[in-house]
Scaffold this motif. Structure first.
Motif, short mmCIF file in Angstrom:
data_model
loop_
_atom_site.label_atom_id
_atom_site.label_comp_id
_atom_site.label_asym_id
_atom_site.label_seq_id
_atom_site.Cartn_x
_atom_site.Cartn_y
_atom_site.Cartn_z
N UNK A 1 -2.05 8.89 7.16
CA UNK A 1 -0.88 8.25 7.76
C UNK A 1 -0.96 6.74 7.59
N UNK A 2 0.16 6.14 7.27
CA UNK A 2 0.25 4.69 7.19
C UNK A 2 0.75 4.17 8.54
N UNK A 3 0.22 3.01 8.92
CA UNK A 3 0.59 2.44 10.20
C UNK A 3 0.89 0.98 10.04
N UNK A 4 1.89 0.49 10.75
CA UNK A 4 2.30 -0.89 10.59
C UNK A 4 2.54 -1.47 11.97
N UNK B 1 3.37 10.82 9.34
CA UNK B 1 3.17 10.13 8.05
C UNK B 1 3.21 8.61 8.18
N UNK B 2 4.04 8.11 9.07
CA UNK B 2 4.20 6.66 9.19
C UNK B 2 4.38 6.30 10.66
N UNK B 3 3.66 5.29 11.09
CA UNK B 3 3.74 4.84 12.48
C UNK B 3 4.10 3.35 12.46
N UNK B 4 5.17 2.99 13.14
CA UNK B 4 5.59 1.59 13.19
C UNK B 4 5.54 1.13 14.65
N UNK B 5 4.73 0.12 14.90
CA UNK B 5 4.59 -0.44 16.25
C UNK B 5 5.12 -1.87 16.24
N UNK B 6 6.03 -2.16 17.17
CA UNK B 6 6.48 -3.53 17.38
C UNK B 6 5.99 -3.96 18.75
N UNK B 7 5.31 -5.07 18.80
CA UNK B 7 4.70 -5.52 20.05
C UNK B 7 4.81 -7.04 20.12
N UNK C 1 0.86 -1.17 0.00
CA UNK C 1 0.00 0.00 0.00
C UNK C 1 0.90 1.23 0.00
N UNK C 2 0.34 2.35 -0.37
CA UNK C 2 1.18 3.54 -0.49
C UNK C 2 0.42 4.80 -0.19
N UNK C 3 1.12 5.89 -0.24
CA UNK C 3 0.50 7.19 0.03
C UNK C 3 1.29 8.28 -0.67
N UNK C 4 0.66 9.43 -0.81
CA UNK C 4 1.31 10.63 -1.35
C UNK C 4 1.26 11.71 -0.29
N UNK C 5 2.38 11.89 0.38
CA UNK C 5 2.44 12.90 1.42
C UNK C 5 3.67 13.80 1.29
N UNK C 6 4.56 13.44 0.39
CA UNK C 6 5.85 14.15 0.35
C UNK C 6 5.86 15.31 -0.63
N UNK C 7 5.43 15.06 -1.85
CA UNK C 7 5.57 16.10 -2.88
C UNK C 7 4.47 15.92 -3.92
N UNK C 8 3.82 17.00 -4.26
CA UNK C 8 2.71 16.93 -5.21
C UNK C 8 3.16 16.44 -6.58
#
Lengths: 334, 334, 334, 334
Positions: free
Chosen positions: D220-223, D144-150, A192-199
């Motif tokens: 935001x992407x989360x993993x 923008x990105x959240x990484x959780x290790x549990x 999966x992906x996203x566009x958050x950095x640069x238009x």
């Protein structure tokens, strides 16, 4: 001495020229670039000759090996010609953006039993390499989970990205190969992906951030996080979690200085800023690996098939991104 | 339940009241302070009684132990009376600022075989304690060099310092004891100092920064660095270097958060800010050690003699500071 | 191109040959060693000529600079001859073991306004250098305390140590210079030592462990801890504590890999093992500094006087070790 | 004083009893457990009464609040009765394993405007909380990105897991809530899993390892990475990556000791071993939050709706695991 011809005199070409220059058993014989001034400059700096055409270098019987660091669309043609001329080849990633073209290339050259190495330099990073060796030595038991974080300091300009093949084929491809280095064959891909950095990246139809999840044939789960921009510098880390422990690779600093003051403690300076800093030892070890393979008549690794598989994973990731489904690979392979 | 009387209801008295309160086998019976309101406040908070006089608490036959956290000049008298009343004693450091008075105190009470513990809490800090245990277990072979860094966040006010006995007897005394915890008896002391922190300290004839070098009877070298002011917080570290390795204790943070941004990487937040934060577990373990000693009829450690020796080292350091010479100890001791 | 002659083809001579080789504006013209085979080997490796005599190299008018990496007793003579021949000089530490001889040397050459640099490479370590620059930039306010830890991985053999001049002149001399780099002129020295590492060192009348305390003219206290043996590798650290913060330099690892398992967490691999690893960038930066000074006609630093002062501090430390007293310097200097 | 009744006297019940005991403004009035001996033991330890029935405690008008730490199937009934009796409620996670039952519960109690808090203690972990506050303060720009290790140290026994609701509802539910704490509403969930830890988990139809990917409403992407077993201890980490920096939370050690020896450097001791160690401050801060909310008449957070949403994410993850597809949430919500 192994004599090299170098195709492509841009930023990455310079890295290879430098690696050849400092290697005690290598010599840079020819350089070629369609921009003649670029070729002349490198030729002068390293005491090589600027070839008037690519063929002039490929056809030189004294040349043992070629490094292909030119624009991606030229890779397959140069690789094919070099193999036919009996040269060993180090081809920068990706072999091509089109998997079908890559497969046709292999069909053409396979019978020649070529010596082809693909430039996945991360395998030769001393830290990643140590983790690989220590897993093999049993330090963490069976590998169960692999977490790769790979973020560039800043996005490449629009012109570069427009022909890059997109995030997965251009940037994640290094991480796909790194994952394969640790987990072996991959059987499932989700992205999966996203566009958050640069238009302008969105305008190109590309993404600038991504999370990829993969499953190896032996059951290990693998997770990759990418971003085209990291304000704190090149972010290149890895965790290999196993049944008996975990090996992790952190980012590397310019110096070992730490500052404590009234507002914070143990603050480190910036990280090694980009691939030319972080991966210089990797590029040199990569070249040394090829030279040793040539000298010993063995096959270098990662080879053509590894270049093919990383591209296949990029394609699978793109398909998953578009369908929101897990993509299974190799179902037809036995 | 071990019943306690607490003398002194200032900052350090509160710490002990709290440790007694949370200990499952202890009870705070009496508190006494010449400032009645201070005693009443702690008494109320912890469900104890405020004693009208120190003797009222000492003479209570139901009291098992007293904690002496009052002003230093009162220590010897209270300690002596408590021992005569058959109480176990936890006496805050220093026993007294005058070594001769300490020795006379011992002469008076020695025959009573008293149970006296001196409040060198650092021995009970979980990290320092772990280093001690692991040295004993052979983790670093023979201890050769001990480096102690001990810096307060900010100097105490002039009023406190004026009667503190000076840097060595007031602050370094903890480090002298910590050194003895690791290297045993000390046979040589050298000290030097400086005034860089605050003019009022120099006006008092005291120093605010110091470096002390010591040699243990077994040949280990020990080094202490002190400052009355550290803008990044309470700086309490130790390195034990041995023939087969090194154990080190770093500072401890409020949280495990780290920040990386465009100007720095991996910056931690502030350290635990002062002894109430850093050494809370140590104070509790110290009290538990005393309670267990009382219950088992054993001698707690560090005891009276340890309190005496740390003070003797402070005096030796002061002598060295004044003479610029190494001071040798124990020459008359057999 | 700056053309170099190299005297001494042992371990440290090789380091300099390599630095010259990789420097884009330097060229190794001559090498000389009384052991001809050693000279021939380096000459061959780096494309230089082996000089039949030292003078053959010194007298070559095309030579711009000489590197003196030969045995210590030869330094003064070679340095003097090179200066008289108009060459710039990089002389390894120490200039000589005899301070009087060093002073006589200077008397002979001073009028020639020589370009002499002394090989205190630690000043050019990127981490130490960064600390120096950041102190100058005000990052920690006024420098108050400097702590240097400097331990070799293993003691040199008896033969080397027998003529080394002892721990202070051979090993601590680097730390004396490093201290001067940070605190400027030193006005007081105290030193103590121990023999815990190897009996043959004691047999030579030398110590193998030491703690040195110094005071700078501006009031900063400085502390050095040395050992001839550290089982966990080359231990080269520094803390600069100031009125507004602290900058610290930790040891550096081969890789950034960390292992967590059932018995420990976050264990790092070995440190960069010895000076050839840790200080390679420092040696190169040192040479670059000299080359730039030659090109610009400026004086390199550290210069002859710095080499003299570090030796004077070593002598003072030895005197302190023998007398157990603080040794004051510069009292007669105006 | 806020008077509490506690339902459930197992491991987690004890944690809450302890938090109530040490809170200066709380009192444990009643404890209830179907196993009478368990209730009596806790009652005795904390000076509370063992209730003969749950209603005896709920109907006591002097009780202000109840903590529900009993078996999951009892949660909804106890919660409903407590709310009807006008009590504030702290309910351990999950509210129930069946989302429909959770929604019916809410239908029944919503009109009562209940004060219900769900026991997602991680929100109150000092490190996670600091990250949350610093993101709000702008320290890393836009998240923008959240990484959780549990990862748990070791899997619970078969009997526990058999009725746990599976990995996502039992263990990941904490991470789902933590993700919501940072990214707000989640609009997409993808999950994959593996069985590598213990056969009996597979026999139960459950997984023991998982990777979850989510997307927040704001992009935001989360993993999340989970495992039921980590030999190096409780592995609870988080990285919040933003447009202007990254905040990370590492694991926490028992002490700050590090060992360097001939085979490794800077090795730390074990991590805080499990939730009773790592999250003790979080449990206490959680209870304090509820008490403050009761005192001030405000709504505690996380509330019933948060408990509902975390369960909905667990269900979505399970659906994704079974279908290999991204599950989109909230499409029917307006």
């Amino acid at each position: 001495l192994i004599r090299f011809a170098l195709f492509g005199c841009g930023r990455i070409g310079r890295v290879h020229a430098d690696s050849i220059d400092v290697h005690p058993r290598a010599e840079l014989a020819w350089v070629y670039d369609p921009i003649e001034s670029a070729a002349l400059e490198i030729a002068k700096q390293y005491g090589a000759a600027a070839a008037p055409t690519a063929d002039a270098a490929i056809d030189d019987p004294s040349v043992d090996a070629v490094v292909i660091a030119s624009a991606t669309p030229t890779h397959v043609d140069l690789l094919t010609r070099a193999v036919r001329a009996g040269k060993a080849v180090l081809c920068e990633k990706p072999i091509d953006l089109d998997l079908a073209r890559v497969d046709r290339c292999w069909t053409e050259i396979a019978a020649l039993n070529p010596t082809v190495m693909v430039g996945f330099n991360r395998r030769f990073d001393p830290s990643f390499h140590e983790v690989h060796d220590r897993i093999a030595a049993g330090d963490i038991g069976r590998l169960e989970q692999l977490i790769i974080v790979s973020r560039d300091p800043a996005p490449a300009p629009r012109e570069y990205l427009a022909t890059s093949g997109g995030l997965f084929r251009d940037m994640t491809i290094h991480d796909f190969d790194l994952a394969r280095f640790f987990v072996g064959e991959v059987v499932e891909v989700y992205a999966t992906g996203a566009n958050v950095v640069a238009d302008y990246i969105a305008d190109l139809g590309d993404i600038d951030s991504a999370i990829v999840v993969m499953r190896g044939a032996d059951g290990a789960l693998c997770q990759i996080t990418n971003s085209r921009r990291s304000v704190f510098g090149y972010d290149q880390r890895l965790e290999a979690f196993g049944s008996e422990g975990m090996l992790s690779v952190g980012n590397q600093h310019q110096t070992s200085v730490r500052l404590s003051n009234a507002t914070q403690t143990e603050a480190a300076p910036e990280y090694l800023s980009f691939f030319l800093d972080r991966y210089t030892p990797a590029y040199r070890a990569e070249l040394d690996h090829l030279i040793t393979a040539i000298e010993q008549g063995s096959q270098p690794s990662p080879g053509f098939a590894d270049g093919r598989e990383a591209l296949a994973l990029a394609d699978a990731a793109l398909k998953s991104l578009r369908t929101s489904q897990t993509v299974r690979l190799r179902s037809a392979v036995s």
